[in-house]
Write a protein that holds these residues in place. Structure first.
Motif, short mmCIF file in Angstrom:
data_model
loop_
_atom_site.label_atom_id
_atom_site.label_comp_id
_atom_site.label_asym_id
_atom_site.label_seq_id
_atom_site.Cartn_x
_atom_site.Cartn_y
_atom_site.Cartn_z
N GLU A 26 0.84 -1.21 0.00
CA GLU A 26 0.00 0.00 0.00
C GLU A 26 0.87 1.26 0.00
OE1 GLU A 26 -0.23 -2.36 2.35
OE2 GLU A 26 -2.16 -3.32 1.98
N ARG A 63 -5.84 12.47 1.86
CA ARG A 63 -6.08 11.87 0.53
C ARG A 63 -5.56 10.44 0.42
NH1 ARG A 63 -3.18 13.72 -3.28
NH2 ARG A 63 -1.67 14.98 -2.15
N PRO A 65 -5.13 6.56 0.36
CA PRO A 65 -6.07 5.45 0.23
C PRO A 65 -6.21 4.69 1.54
CG PRO A 65 -4.43 5.42 -1.54
CD PRO A 65 -3.99 6.44 -0.54
N ALA A 66 -7.35 4.08 1.74
CA ALA A 66 -7.58 3.29 2.96
C ALA A 66 -6.52 2.20 3.07
CB ALA A 66 -8.97 2.67 2.91
N GLY A 67 -6.06 1.98 4.28
CA GLY A 67 -5.13 0.90 4.54
C GLY A 67 -3.65 1.28 4.49
N THR A 70 -2.70 3.30 9.64
CA THR A 70 -3.77 3.02 10.59
C THR A 70 -4.32 4.33 11.13
OG1 THR A 70 -2.31 2.94 12.52
CG2 THR A 70 -2.64 0.86 11.30
N GLU A 71 -5.51 4.27 11.70
CA GLU A 71 -6.11 5.47 12.28
C GLU A 71 -5.25 6.02 13.42
OE1 GLU A 71 -10.27 5.30 13.29
OE2 GLU A 71 -10.67 3.99 11.59
N THR A 74 -2.21 7.70 11.97
CA THR A 74 -2.61 8.95 11.33
C THR A 74 -2.78 10.05 12.36
OG1 THR A 74 -3.69 7.76 9.52
CG2 THR A 74 -4.35 10.05 9.86
#
Length: 97
Positions: A26, A63, A65-67, A70-71, A74
């Motif tokens: 990712e 912006r 992408p998901a994954g 991690t939250e 972030t």
């Protein structure tokens, strides 16, 4: 694992994230033209961002992408970026293995 730190000019660690960046496809596959800051990270080297670069990095984070991150990471990344922006002579370090 890539660890995050805020360091001063004298290389003193001022703050660090509890969570690290897991290197995976990712992150490795991010388009450097769309994500010029995070797209240039390397898993086995350190990358240092100054105050101006941190502004650009903060524009990339929402912006992503998901994954990719991690939250928890972030949230910590944004906090560390704000610390750099609010301080003087501080740098954000991505410390690779």
């Amino acid at each position: 694992m890539i660890n995050l730190q805020v360091r001063g000019e004298d290389d003193t660690i001022k703050a660090r994230a509890r969570h690290g960046v897991q290197w995976g496809s990712e992150l490795a596959d991010l388009d450097p033209s769309a994500f010029p800051m995070l797209g240039h990270l390397m898993p086995d080297a350190d990358t240092v961002f100054n105050r101006r670069q941190v502004y650009s990095l903060l524009e990339e984070v929402p912006r992503l992408p998901a994954g990719v991150l991690t939250e928890e990471l972030t949230r910590e990344l944004v906090q560390l970026c704000r610390l750099v922006l609010d301080g003087q002579h501080l740098y954000l370090w991505f410390c690779g293995d």
